[in-house]
Design an enzyme around this catalytic site. Structure first.
Site, PDB file in Angstrom:
ATOM      1  N   LYS A   1      -2.078  20.419  -9.757  1.00  0.00           N
ATOM      2  CA  LYS A   1      -2.024  21.736 -10.785  1.00  0.00           C
ATOM      3  C   LYS A   1      -1.347  20.907 -11.939  1.00  0.00           C
ATOM      4  CE  LYS A   1      -1.465  25.310  -7.038  1.00  0.00           C
ATOM      5  NZ  LYS A   1      -0.614  26.226  -6.631  1.00  0.00           N
TER       6      LYS A   1
ATOM      7  N   ASP B   1     -11.655   9.737  -3.348  1.00  0.00           N
ATOM      8  CA  ASP B   1     -12.509  10.578  -3.231  1.00  0.00           C
ATOM      9  C   ASP B   1     -12.959  11.356  -4.037  1.00  0.00           C
ATOM     10  OD1 ASP B   1     -11.128  12.299  -1.808  1.00  0.00           O
ATOM     11  OD2 ASP B   1     -12.362  13.668  -1.275  1.00  0.00           O
TER      12      ASP B   1
ATOM     13  N   THR C   1     -10.488   2.709   5.471  1.00  0.00           N
ATOM     14  CA  THR C   1      -8.984   3.883   5.246  1.00  0.00           C
ATOM     15  C   THR C   1      -9.800   5.040   6.391  1.00  0.00           C
ATOM     16  OG1 THR C   1      -8.590   5.408   3.681  1.00  0.00           O
ATOM     17  CG2 THR C   1      -7.550   3.717   3.162  1.00  0.00           C
ATOM     18  N   GLU C   2      -9.035   6.119   6.928  1.00  0.00           N
ATOM     19  CA  GLU C   2      -9.537   6.792   8.169  1.00  0.00           C
ATOM     20  C   GLU C   2      -9.699   7.857   7.015  1.00  0.00           C
ATOM     21  OE1 GLU C   2      -5.998   5.641   7.375  1.00  0.00           O
ATOM     22  OE2 GLU C   2      -5.021   5.002   9.217  1.00  0.00           O
ATOM     23  N   TYR C   3      -9.788   8.334   5.456  1.00  0.00           N
ATOM     24  CA  TYR C   3      -9.307   9.251   4.948  1.00  0.00           C
ATOM     25  C   TYR C   3     -11.063   8.447   4.531  1.00  0.00           C
ATOM     26  CZ  TYR C   3      -5.990  12.543   4.651  1.00  0.00           C
ATOM     27  OH  TYR C   3      -5.079  12.643   4.855  1.00  0.00           O
ATOM     28  N   GLU C   4     -11.173   7.357   3.866  1.00  0.00           N
ATOM     29  CA  GLU C   4     -12.344   6.995   3.617  1.00  0.00           C
ATOM     30  C   GLU C   4     -13.914   7.068   4.592  1.00  0.00           C
ATOM     31  OE1 GLU C   4     -14.061   2.950   1.407  1.00  0.00           O
ATOM     32  OE2 GLU C   4     -11.644   3.470   1.300  1.00  0.00           O
TER      33      GLU C   4
ATOM     34  N   ASP D   1      -2.503  11.932  -2.944  1.00  0.00           N
ATOM     35  CA  ASP D   1      -2.369  13.200  -2.763  1.00  0.00           C
ATOM     36  C   ASP D   1      -2.525  13.663  -4.932  1.00  0.00           C
ATOM     37  OD1 ASP D   1      -1.709  15.702  -3.165  1.00  0.00           O
ATOM     38  OD2 ASP D   1      -0.112  15.931  -1.371  1.00  0.00           O
TER      39      ASP D   1
ATOM     40  N   GLU E   1       0.674  -1.575   0.085  1.00  0.00           N
ATOM     41  CA  GLU E   1      -0.171   0.024  -0.467  1.00  0.00           C
ATOM     42  C   GLU E   1       0.663   1.298  -0.320  1.00  0.00           C
ATOM     43  OE1 GLU E   1      -2.740   2.460   2.846  1.00  0.00           O
ATOM     44  OE2 GLU E   1      -2.067   0.536   3.537  1.00  0.00           O
TER      45      GLU E   1
ATOM     46  N   ASP F   1      10.360   7.742   1.035  1.00  0.00           N
ATOM     47  CA  ASP F   1       9.079   8.473  -0.002  1.00  0.00           C
ATOM     48  C   ASP F   1       8.787   7.177  -1.614  1.00  0.00           C
ATOM     49  OD1 ASP F   1       9.163   9.711  -3.298  1.00  0.00           O
ATOM     50  OD2 ASP F   1       8.812  10.928  -1.539  1.00  0.00           O
TER      51      ASP F   1
END
Length: 212
Positions: free
Chosen positions: A121, A153, A190-193, A117, A42, A95
């Site tokens: 731009k 999302d 996930t936490e964000y999800e 992320d 992941e 990274d």
């Protein structure tokens, strides 16, 4: 949004049992090290819930979570050390641009990209984890017909990624335009999800496969 430094997490990280400090030394040897025939990575694991829950769900598979942010990686590491003593779950804090050095050719079976992320731009396009140079690296470390599982999302990033996969010649196997409203079973959030879905935001998902 950049995560604030969490001192206890950055202090804990170097001592974590799950942390692999020199991953390039394990290239080609991960499955033997982790005692598995199937290896998942992941990229951008955040605070670690997704890989932890996946490792608990698929106990015969190996999972390697990768996170460049020290604080997030430290939080994930503490969870991994406390919630499981399973050698099938490891963490790399670095990274992801170096993943081609960490894994041998065709060593990884599935790559998971969750809420990456979007780098919206145009001048930052090359930083997107579904940009063609990243796909070049993924193809090297995945086997023939290896898969990428992608969730976001962000509609713009999702559309960009579908186009990037297609232009690269990948096969788009499955697409979900509203994952949580679908009949998809076994979704690990996930936490964000969880946060986004509670706000009513649509979650997009795609499974894409290299042809050879």
């Amino acid at each position: 949004m950049r995560m604030r430094k969490v001192k206890w997490a950055t202090d804990y990280l170097p001592t974590a049992n799950c942390l692999v400090k020199e991953p390039s030394k394990q290239a080609g040897n991960w499955k033997k090290l982790m005692g598995t025939d199937t290896l998942h990575i992941e990229i951008g694991c955040g605070k670690g819930n997704y890989s932890l829950d996946m490792a608990k769900m698929y106990k015969d598979n190996g999972f390697i979570a990768i996170e460049k942010n020290e604080s997030a990686a430290g939080i994930a590491a503490k969870k991994y050390d406390e919630d499981t003593d399973d050698k099938h779950l490891k963490l790399i804090q670095d990274d992801a641009s170096s993943i081609g050095e960490w894994f041998g050719p065709r060593e990884v079976d599935v790559i998971h990209l969750n809420f990456s992320d979007p780098w919206p731009k145009s001048r930052h396009e090359k930083r997107r984890l579904t940009y063609k140079t990243f796909l070049d690296t993924y193809k090297q470390i995945l086997p023939k017909n290896g898969e990428i599982h992608f969730k976001t999302d962000n509609r713009g990033l999702f559309e960009y990624s579908l186009a990037s996969f297609s232009q690269y010649g990948m096969v788009i196997n499955k697409v979900w335009l509203d994952l949580h409203a679908s009949d998809y079973e076994g979704n690990v959030m996930t936490e964000y999800e969880r946060k986004f879905s509670e706000k009513g935001q649509v979650i997009y998902r795609v499974e894409a496969q290299f042809k050879d």
